[in-house]
Design an enzyme around this catalytic site. Structure first.
Site, PDB file in Angstrom:
ATOM      1  N   HIS A 192      -3.642 -10.374   5.794  1.00 34.53           N
ATOM      2  CA  HIS A 192      -3.589 -10.057   4.364  1.00 34.53           C
ATOM      3  C   HIS A 192      -2.339  -9.216   4.135  1.00 34.53           C
ATOM      4  O   HIS A 192      -2.238  -8.094   4.652  1.00 34.53           O
ATOM      5  CB  HIS A 192      -4.836  -9.283   3.936  1.00 34.53           C
ATOM      6  CG  HIS A 192      -4.883  -8.969   2.471  1.00 34.53           C
ATOM      7  ND1 HIS A 192      -5.225  -9.908   1.522  1.00 34.53           N
ATOM      8  CD2 HIS A 192      -4.636  -7.815   1.793  1.00 34.53           C
ATOM      9  CE1 HIS A 192      -5.200  -9.345   0.324  1.00 34.53           C
ATOM     10  NE2 HIS A 192      -4.832  -8.081   0.462  1.00 34.53           N
ATOM     11  N   LYS A 248     -21.044   0.112   4.079  1.00 38.75           N
ATOM     12  CA  LYS A 248     -20.489  -0.886   3.159  1.00 38.75           C
ATOM     13  C   LYS A 248     -20.865  -2.301   3.590  1.00 38.75           C
ATOM     14  O   LYS A 248     -21.255  -3.125   2.760  1.00 38.75           O
ATOM     15  CB  LYS A 248     -18.965  -0.743   3.082  1.00 38.75           C
ATOM     16  CG  LYS A 248     -18.496   0.515   2.370  1.00 38.75           C
ATOM     17  CD  LYS A 248     -17.000   0.530   2.128  1.00 38.75           C
ATOM     18  CE  LYS A 248     -16.204   0.818   3.357  1.00 38.75           C
ATOM     19  NZ  LYS A 248     -14.768   1.068   3.061  1.00 38.75           N
ATOM     20  N   SER A 272      -3.557 -14.263   2.975  1.00 39.69           N
ATOM     21  CA  SER A 272      -3.772 -13.899   1.575  1.00 39.69           C
ATOM     22  C   SER A 272      -2.764 -12.824   1.216  1.00 39.69           C
ATOM     23  O   SER A 272      -2.176 -12.185   2.091  1.00 39.69           O
ATOM     24  CB  SER A 272      -5.208 -13.407   1.347  1.00 39.69           C
ATOM     25  OG  SER A 272      -5.541 -12.372   2.256  1.00 39.69           O
ATOM     26  N   ALA A 322     -18.119   3.200  -2.147  1.00 37.57           N
ATOM     27  CA  ALA A 322     -17.987   1.747  -2.141  1.00 37.57           C
ATOM     28  C   ALA A 322     -19.288   1.052  -1.744  1.00 37.57           C
ATOM     29  O   ALA A 322     -19.604  -0.020  -2.264  1.00 37.57           O
ATOM     30  CB  ALA A 322     -16.863   1.332  -1.199  1.00 37.57           C
ATOM     31  N   GLU A 345      -1.652  -9.518  -1.537  1.00 38.11           N
ATOM     32  CA  GLU A 345      -2.013  -8.543  -2.556  1.00 38.11           C
ATOM     33  C   GLU A 345      -0.863  -8.344  -3.539  1.00 38.11           C
ATOM     34  O   GLU A 345       0.303  -8.229  -3.138  1.00 38.11           O
ATOM     35  CB  GLU A 345      -2.358  -7.193  -1.913  1.00 38.11           C
ATOM     36  CG  GLU A 345      -2.722  -6.118  -2.942  1.00 38.11           C
ATOM     37  CD  GLU A 345      -2.960  -4.763  -2.315  1.00 38.11           C
ATOM     38  OE1 GLU A 345      -4.026  -4.606  -1.684  1.00 38.11           O
ATOM     39  OE2 GLU A 345      -2.090  -3.882  -2.440  1.00 38.11           O
ATOM     40  N   HIS A 361      -9.913   6.805   7.593  1.00 40.13           N
ATOM     41  CA  HIS A 361      -9.586   7.246   6.234  1.00 40.13           C
ATOM     42  C   HIS A 361      -9.152   8.706   6.265  1.00 40.13           C
ATOM     43  O   HIS A 361      -9.785   9.538   6.933  1.00 40.13           O
ATOM     44  CB  HIS A 361     -10.816   7.074   5.331  1.00 40.13           C
ATOM     45  CG  HIS A 361     -10.507   7.172   3.876  1.00 40.13           C
ATOM     46  ND1 HIS A 361     -10.247   8.383   3.251  1.00 40.13           N
ATOM     47  CD2 HIS A 361     -10.400   6.218   2.916  1.00 40.13           C
ATOM     48  CE1 HIS A 361     -10.005   8.164   1.974  1.00 40.13           C
ATOM     49  NE2 HIS A 361     -10.078   6.864   1.749  1.00 40.13           N
ATOM     50  N   HIS A 403      -9.371  -6.509  -7.464  1.00 37.33           N
ATOM     51  CA  HIS A 403      -9.915  -5.266  -6.928  1.00 37.33           C
ATOM     52  C   HIS A 403     -10.796  -4.632  -8.008  1.00 37.33           C
ATOM     53  O   HIS A 403     -10.516  -4.753  -9.200  1.00 37.33           O
ATOM     54  CB  HIS A 403      -8.804  -4.284  -6.587  1.00 37.33           C
ATOM     55  CG  HIS A 403      -7.983  -4.692  -5.405  1.00 37.33           C
ATOM     56  ND1 HIS A 403      -7.382  -3.771  -4.570  1.00 37.33           N
ATOM     57  CD2 HIS A 403      -7.651  -5.916  -4.908  1.00 37.33           C
ATOM     58  CE1 HIS A 403      -6.720  -4.408  -3.612  1.00 37.33           C
ATOM     59  NE2 HIS A 403      -6.859  -5.707  -3.800  1.00 37.33           N
ATOM     60  N   PHE A 406       4.408   6.865   1.582  1.00 34.29           N
ATOM     61  CA  PHE A 406       3.122   6.214   1.348  1.00 34.29           C
ATOM     62  C   PHE A 406       2.227   6.334   2.582  1.00 34.29           C
ATOM     63  O   PHE A 406       1.018   6.577   2.466  1.00 34.29           O
ATOM     64  CB  PHE A 406       3.344   4.751   0.978  1.00 34.29           C
ATOM     65  CG  PHE A 406       2.106   4.045   0.525  1.00 34.29           C
ATOM     66  CD1 PHE A 406       1.345   4.540  -0.520  1.00 34.29           C
ATOM     67  CD2 PHE A 406       1.695   2.868   1.139  1.00 34.29           C
ATOM     68  CE1 PHE A 406       0.204   3.886  -0.944  1.00 34.29           C
ATOM     69  CE2 PHE A 406       0.548   2.208   0.719  1.00 34.29           C
ATOM     70  CZ  PHE A 406      -0.199   2.723  -0.327  1.00 34.29           C
ATOM     71  N   TYR A 461      -6.231  -2.435  -8.761  1.00 35.30           N
ATOM     72  CA  TYR A 461      -6.896  -1.814  -9.906  1.00 35.30           C
ATOM     73  C   TYR A 461      -6.640  -0.327  -9.794  1.00 35.30           C
ATOM     74  O   TYR A 461      -6.966   0.287  -8.778  1.00 35.30           O
ATOM     75  CB  TYR A 461      -8.392  -2.119  -9.794  1.00 35.30           C
ATOM     76  CG  TYR A 461      -9.282  -1.761 -10.943  1.00 35.30           C
ATOM     77  CD1 TYR A 461      -9.344  -2.568 -12.076  1.00 35.30           C
ATOM     78  CD2 TYR A 461     -10.116  -0.647 -10.880  1.00 35.30           C
ATOM     79  CE1 TYR A 461     -10.214  -2.276 -13.119  1.00 35.30           C
ATOM     80  CE2 TYR A 461     -10.989  -0.350 -11.911  1.00 35.30           C
ATOM     81  CZ  TYR A 461     -11.037  -1.170 -13.029  1.00 35.30           C
ATOM     82  OH  TYR A 461     -11.896  -0.876 -14.057  1.00 35.30           O
ATOM     83  N   ARG A 510     -14.084   2.233  -3.455  1.00 35.76           N
ATOM     84  CA  ARG A 510     -14.428   3.466  -4.155  1.00 35.76           C
ATOM     85  C   ARG A 510     -13.352   3.796  -5.177  1.00 35.76           C
ATOM     86  O   ARG A 510     -13.631   4.109  -6.324  1.00 35.76           O
ATOM     87  CB  ARG A 510     -14.574   4.635  -3.174  1.00 35.76           C
ATOM     88  CG  ARG A 510     -15.062   5.925  -3.843  1.00 35.76           C
ATOM     89  CD  ARG A 510     -14.756   7.159  -3.035  1.00 35.76           C
ATOM     90  NE  ARG A 510     -13.337   7.476  -3.035  1.00 35.76           N
ATOM     91  CZ  ARG A 510     -12.817   8.546  -2.475  1.00 35.76           C
ATOM     92  NH1 ARG A 510     -13.592   9.412  -1.835  1.00 35.76           N
ATOM     93  NH2 ARG A 510     -11.522   8.769  -2.509  1.00 35.76           N
ATOM     94  N   GLY A 511     -12.112   3.763  -4.732  1.00 37.62           N
ATOM     95  CA  GLY A 511     -10.992   4.110  -5.596  1.00 37.62           C
ATOM     96  C   GLY A 511     -10.688   5.590  -5.558  1.00 37.62           C
ATOM     97  O   GLY A 511     -11.491   6.408  -5.104  1.00 37.62           O
ATOM     98  N   ASP A 512      -9.505   5.930  -6.028  1.00 34.59           N
ATOM     99  CA  ASP A 512      -9.068   7.320  -6.084  1.00 34.59           C
ATOM    100  C   ASP A 512      -9.343   7.895  -7.461  1.00 34.59           C
ATOM    101  O   ASP A 512      -9.240   7.195  -8.475  1.00 34.59           O
ATOM    102  CB  ASP A 512      -7.566   7.421  -5.794  1.00 34.59           C
ATOM    103  CG  ASP A 512      -7.216   6.929  -4.402  1.00 34.59           C
ATOM    104  OD1 ASP A 512      -8.009   7.203  -3.474  1.00 34.59           O
ATOM    105  OD2 ASP A 512      -6.169   6.273  -4.249  1.00 34.59           O
TER     106      ASP A 512
END
Length: 287
Positions: free
Chosen positions: A263, A162, A11, A120, A13, A146, A72, A213, A45, A102-104
């Site tokens: 992925h 989760k 898959s 999340a 992204e 994380h 997302h 990154f 997202y 959850r997202g930033d």
């Protein structure tokens, strides 16, 4: 894509383009990647839903091409009804897969930017509560942990929450040390976590952006890789050739060891991913 020899699922992204020119480039990228017959494309997202409309537009376009798509969805900074509206929009489109995060927090928002759902696992529970089993839910996993986790045990506890909230599977942060992935699977098995955990794969094309990154997201670049990339500086051709070799071997080791799929974080580029898939024998079927 289901490869005829090893039934490998792949898959890809994407991130939503900011401009019309970027969208034109994305369409070319998708056309080439889709020849590899991926299981789906995911679409990112932005922090606090900052790319929401562009994410919607990208998902809309993919669905109109008949391409299975997994948007997302992050919960931070949003309330339950906002999230329910987005999910209802996707259900109406026929979307059956969601990547729940959850997202930033948006830059400068502070803790006041937190919404009704802060983690999340709460988002996963909410999706199950409102939409039952309509959506196949993927969540994030961190073999190297994380960067905001208190410690390794706490991070594994978070991942377990989760999954036990109703996630169907997970996609990992990218990594270049396969031992981190195998050990993470062992830790998950010890906690009776048995959902598929798909390795996230980041092609290496530019050292400076990768290092920046990786430092931000907590992904380790092994010293033997980092030192070679540092030595080549801005010699992008050499970096890409080396990166293709290293990442192809990583993918082969993962698949040979039993990883359930791959992925790819494409960065909206097709060339590096296509080359890696070709090296693995994951080519589009002849028509």
């Amino acid at each position: 894509m289901q490869d005829s020899d090893n039934n490998t699922s792949i898959s890809f992204e994407l991130f939503p383009p900011k401009t019309e020119k970027g969208m034109d480039k994305l369409k070319t990228t998708v056309a080439r990647l889709d020849e590899l017959k991926p299981e789906y494309f995911s679409v990112t997202y932005g922090a606090g839903g900052s790319t929401q409309e562009r994410t919607f537009a990208t998902v809309d376009w993919l669905r109109k091409q008949g391409i299975d798509t997994a948007p997302h969805l992050s919960c931070v900074g949003a309330d339950r009804e906002e999230i329910a509206e987005i999910l209802e929009h996707y259900r109406h489109q026929g979307i059956r897969r969601i990547v729940a995060l959850r997202g930033d927090l948006p830059s400068g928002s502070g803790l006041g930017g937190m919404g009704e759902l802060n983690y999340a696992n709460e988002l996963v529970s909410f999706i199950r509560e409102r939409f039952g089993d309509h959506f196949h839910i993927e969540v994030a996993a961190y073999p190297e942990f994380h960067p905001q986790a208190e410690n390794a045990r706490a991070d594994l506890d978070n991942f377990a929450r989760k999954v036990h909230s109703g996630a169907n599977g997970a996609i990992t942060q990218y990594f270049y040390n396969p031992d981190a992935y195998w050990r993470f699977l062992d830790d998950c098995n010890a906690r009776d976590i048995d959902v598929p955990i798909i390795p996230g794969i980041m092609p290496i094309t530019n050292y400076h952006s990768l290092a920046r990154f990786s430092d931000a997201c907590g992904a380790e670049i092994p010293r033997w890789i980092r030192k070679r990339l540092e030595a080549w500086g801005d010699d992008l051709d050499t970096i890409r050739d080396f990166g293709e070799e290293v990442v192809s071997q990583l993918c082969r080791n993962l698949l040979d060891g039993g990883a359930p799929g791959l992925h790819f974080y494409t960065m909206n580029q097709s060339g590096p991913v296509v080359n890696i898939c070709n090296n693995l024998g994951l080519r589009a079927s002849a028509t």
